[in-house]
Design a protein around this motif. Structure first.
Motif, mmCIF file in Angstrom:
data_model
loop_
_atom_site.group_PDB
_atom_site.id
_atom_site.type_symbol
_atom_site.label_atom_id
_atom_site.label_comp_id
_atom_site.label_asym_id
_atom_site.label_seq_id
_atom_site.Cartn_x
_atom_site.Cartn_y
_atom_site.Cartn_z
ATOM 1 N N ARG A 137 6.450 -43.200 -42.727
ATOM 2 C CA ARG A 137 6.483 -43.806 -41.397
ATOM 3 C C ARG A 137 5.126 -44.391 -41.025
ATOM 4 O O ARG A 137 5.045 -45.462 -40.416
ATOM 5 N N ALA A 138 4.066 -43.694 -41.391
ATOM 6 C CA ALA A 138 2.719 -44.200 -41.115
ATOM 7 C C ALA A 138 2.494 -45.533 -41.816
ATOM 8 O O ALA A 138 1.936 -46.473 -41.240
ATOM 9 N N LYS A 139 2.963 -45.630 -43.048
ATOM 10 C CA LYS A 139 2.820 -46.871 -43.808
ATOM 11 C C LYS A 139 3.633 -47.988 -43.166
ATOM 12 O O LYS A 139 3.159 -49.118 -43.034
ATOM 13 N N GLU A 140 4.880 -47.675 -42.758
ATOM 14 C CA GLU A 140 5.750 -48.683 -42.149
ATOM 15 C C GLU A 140 5.133 -49.281 -40.897
ATOM 16 O O GLU A 140 5.347 -50.448 -40.570
ATOM 17 N N GLN A 141 4.355 -48.463 -40.168
ATOM 18 C CA GLN A 141 3.757 -48.947 -38.920
ATOM 19 C C GLN A 141 2.277 -49.277 -39.074
ATOM 20 O O GLN A 141 1.544 -49.340 -38.084
ATOM 21 N N ASN A 142 1.867 -49.458 -40.328
ATOM 22 C CA ASN A 142 0.499 -49.907 -40.622
ATOM 23 C C ASN A 142 -0.570 -48.995 -40.033
ATOM 24 O O ASN A 142 -1.610 -49.456 -39.553
ATOM 25 N N VAL A 143 -0.305 -47.689 -40.074
ATOM 26 C CA VAL A 143 -1.301 -46.716 -39.621
ATOM 27 C C VAL A 143 -2.331 -46.539 -40.734
ATOM 28 O O VAL A 143 -1.975 -46.270 -41.883
ATOM 29 N N GLU A 144 -3.590 -46.706 -40.421
ATOM 30 C CA GLU A 144 -4.626 -46.572 -41.441
ATOM 31 C C GLU A 144 -4.722 -45.130 -41.908
ATOM 32 O O GLU A 144 -4.589 -44.184 -41.136
ATOM 33 N N LEU A 145 -4.961 -44.981 -43.206
ATOM 34 C CA LEU A 145 -5.044 -43.648 -43.808
ATOM 35 C C LEU A 145 -6.135 -42.815 -43.154
ATOM 36 O O LEU A 145 -5.997 -41.596 -42.999
ATOM 37 N N SER A 146 -7.201 -43.482 -42.722
ATOM 38 C CA SER A 146 -8.325 -42.760 -42.115
ATOM 39 C C SER A 146 -7.921 -42.068 -40.813
ATOM 40 O O SER A 146 -8.488 -41.035 -40.445
ATOM 41 N N LEU A 147 -6.926 -42.622 -40.113
ATOM 42 C CA LEU A 147 -6.487 -42.028 -38.847
ATOM 43 C C LEU A 147 -5.760 -40.706 -39.067
ATOM 44 O O LEU A 147 -5.700 -39.869 -38.162
ATOM 45 N N LEU A 148 -5.185 -40.531 -40.255
ATOM 46 C CA LEU A 148 -4.530 -39.262 -40.562
ATOM 47 C C LEU A 148 -5.532 -38.215 -41.016
ATOM 48 O O LEU A 148 -5.206 -37.035 -41.101
ATOM 49 N N CYS A 149 -6.751 -38.680 -41.331
ATOM 50 C CA CYS A 149 -7.818 -37.780 -41.790
ATOM 51 C C CYS A 149 -7.367 -36.937 -42.974
ATOM 52 O O CYS A 149 -7.601 -35.718 -43.028
ATOM 53 N N ILE A 150 -6.674 -37.588 -43.927
ATOM 54 C CA ILE A 150 -6.266 -36.896 -45.141
ATOM 55 C C ILE A 150 -7.503 -36.687 -46.005
ATOM 56 O O ILE A 150 -8.190 -37.642 -46.358
ATOM 57 N N GLU A 151 -7.771 -35.450 -46.323
ATOM 58 C CA GLU A 151 -9.009 -35.103 -47.009
ATOM 59 C C GLU A 151 -8.847 -35.081 -48.526
ATOM 60 O O GLU A 151 -7.728 -35.075 -49.056
ATOM 61 N N LYS A 152 -9.979 -35.049 -49.186
ATOM 62 C CA LYS A 152 -10.012 -34.969 -50.651
ATOM 63 C C LYS A 152 -9.235 -33.762 -51.146
ATOM 64 O O LYS A 152 -8.470 -33.856 -52.112
ATOM 65 N N THR A 153 -9.387 -32.639 -50.465
ATOM 66 C CA THR A 153 -8.688 -31.414 -50.884
ATOM 67 C C THR A 153 -7.175 -31.548 -50.722
ATOM 68 O O THR A 153 -6.416 -30.953 -51.486
ATOM 69 N N HIS A 154 -6.729 -32.318 -49.721
ATOM 70 C CA HIS A 154 -5.301 -32.545 -49.529
ATOM 71 C C HIS A 154 -4.719 -33.300 -50.730
ATOM 72 O O HIS A 154 -3.659 -32.933 -51.246
ATOM 73 N N ILE A 155 -5.418 -34.354 -51.127
ATOM 74 C CA ILE A 155 -4.938 -35.182 -52.242
ATOM 75 C C ILE A 155 -4.917 -34.362 -53.531
ATOM 76 O O ILE A 155 -3.960 -34.420 -54.309
ATOM 77 N N GLN A 156 -5.967 -33.582 -53.746
ATOM 78 C CA GLN A 156 -6.025 -32.752 -54.951
ATOM 79 C C GLN A 156 -4.883 -31.733 -54.966
ATOM 80 O O GLN A 156 -4.281 -31.483 -56.021
ATOM 81 N N ALA A 157 -4.594 -31.154 -53.809
ATOM 82 C CA ALA A 157 -3.515 -30.169 -53.719
ATOM 83 C C ALA A 157 -2.160 -30.816 -54.017
ATOM 84 O O ALA A 157 -1.300 -30.233 -54.685
ATOM 85 N N CYS A 158 -1.965 -32.043 -53.521
ATOM 86 C CA CYS A 158 -0.717 -32.769 -53.799
ATOM 87 C C CYS A 158 -0.589 -33.093 -55.277
ATOM 88 O O CYS A 158 0.510 -33.035 -55.844
ATOM 89 N N MET A 159 -1.693 -33.423 -55.912
ATOM 90 C CA MET A 159 -1.676 -33.703 -57.341
ATOM 91 C C MET A 159 -1.270 -32.459 -58.125
ATOM 92 O O MET A 159 -0.493 -32.539 -59.086
ATOM 93 N N ARG A 160 -1.758 -31.301 -57.710
ATOM 94 C CA ARG A 160 -1.390 -30.049 -58.382
ATOM 95 C C ARG A 160 0.072 -29.718 -58.138
ATOM 96 O O ARG A 160 0.786 -29.269 -59.044
ATOM 97 N N LEU A 161 0.534 -29.945 -56.902
ATOM 98 C CA LEU A 161 1.919 -29.625 -56.556
ATOM 99 C C LEU A 161 2.896 -30.494 -57.342
ATOM 100 O O LEU A 161 3.970 -30.030 -57.747
ATOM 101 N N ALA A 162 2.527 -31.748 -57.586
ATOM 102 C CA ALA A 162 3.408 -32.678 -58.305
ATOM 103 C C ALA A 162 3.618 -32.259 -59.755
ATOM 104 O O ALA A 162 4.616 -32.652 -60.376
ATOM 105 N N THR A 163 2.695 -31.479 -60.297
ATOM 106 C CA THR A 163 2.795 -31.061 -61.701
ATOM 107 C C THR A 163 2.973 -29.558 -61.854
ATOM 108 O O THR A 163 2.884 -29.020 -62.955
#
Length: 285
Positions: A137-163
């Motif tokens: 939904r954020a992408k559909e409404q052109n919400v910048e990623l920075s506004l969600l404040c998704i951190e480096k640790t969040h991305i790393q955790a998602c990468m681990r969860l995917a595998t």
């Protein structure tokens, strides 16, 4: 909460026959109800209630011993929140504190995943679906990623969860989330995330492989990221995948096919063949 969510998000089931006039009448009347809920602020209050319930349940999940009733309530509440995020109007979504919602749901997901209980697998599926819905939904409404404040640790955790050895649904949902993040811009994390998605092309679940494949089509559909495509030797990886995918498609009785529509893998094979040809032609141009 479930009643109000259903009012806001109701759809006519595919197996119900209605005429065009009946559908238009339904859509008009339902639209009036939803507009009333939005204009009165009721939709936002439903969202707040859902967030509050999930927050309280997240605290309960932190305890070593969590009653089954709490697990069931947690899954139902997360399902409501996911429906709301997917179906609420753009105006309502604009008013949502998306950073707070992301932090709440990501924290809850981490708690459930760290507990590692098999009886909570469906809860993890619901949470990963909600996180994916929020990013979509954020992408559909052109919400910048920075506004969600998704951190480096969040991305790393998602990468681990995917595998991780979770269910195919969790891995597919998490891949979908990572795919949306790639399209929003990940900076220096783009290449490592693509590497993780590429690793999922070797997953033992066909549904996960197909999800990873469609992300590849989306991300590398033009020349923008050709440097990453070439550095990870993805043309060779995908060329090797094609015969394996064809082999799996021939075994319609394979139990893994129960996780997806066999037509989806046929479409994936056709698209992969065309994609490989496109990339070959592109490299020669």
């Amino acid at each position: 909460l479930e009643i109000l969510t259903n009012v806001c998000c109701v759809e006519i089931p595919d197996d119900v026959d209605v005429t065009e006039d009946q559908y238009q009448c339904f859509a008009r009347e339902h639209g009036q109800v939803v507009n009333l809920l939005v204009s009165s602020g009721a939709m936002r209050r439903v969202m707040v209630v859902a967030e509050t319930i999930v927050s309280e349940l997240s605290g309960a999940y932190s305890e070593k011993s969590c009653p089954e009733t709490i697990i069931d309530l947690g899954q139902r509440a997360v399902g409501c929140l996911d429906n709301i995020v997917q179906n609420m109007s753009n105006e309502c979504f604009d008013a949502v504190d998306k950073k707070a919602l992301w932090d709440l749901m990501f924290g809850f997901t981490r708690i459930v995943h760290n507990r590692g209980r098999e009886d909570e697998a469906e809860m993890l599926e619901s949470l990963s679906a909600l996180l994916w819905s929020l990013i979509r939904r954020a992408k559909e409404q052109n919400v910048e990623l920075s506004l969600l404040c998704i951190e480096k640790t969040h991305i790393q955790a998602c990468m681990r969860l995917a595998t991780s050895p979770t269910t195919p649904v969790v891995r597919s949902n998490t891949l979908g989330l990572l795919g949306e993040l790639c399209s929003l811009g990940l900076g220096s994390f783009f290449s490592p995330v693509i590497g993780t998605i590429a690793n999922c092309l070797n997953d033992n679940s066909v549904s996960v492989v197909v999800q990873a494949l469609f992300i590849m089509f989306s991300v590398f559909g033009d020349k923008t990221h050709n440097d990453v495509y070439e550095s990870l030797k993805l043309q060779s990886v995908l060329r090797t995948l094609l015969p394996r995918l064809k082999s799996k498609a021939q075994d319609r009785n394979n139990i893994k096919f129960l996780q997806m529509d066999p037509q989806d893998i046929d479409d994936a094979i056709e698209n992969l063949s065309a994609f490989l040809q496109y990339k070959e032609q592109e490299s020669r141009a």
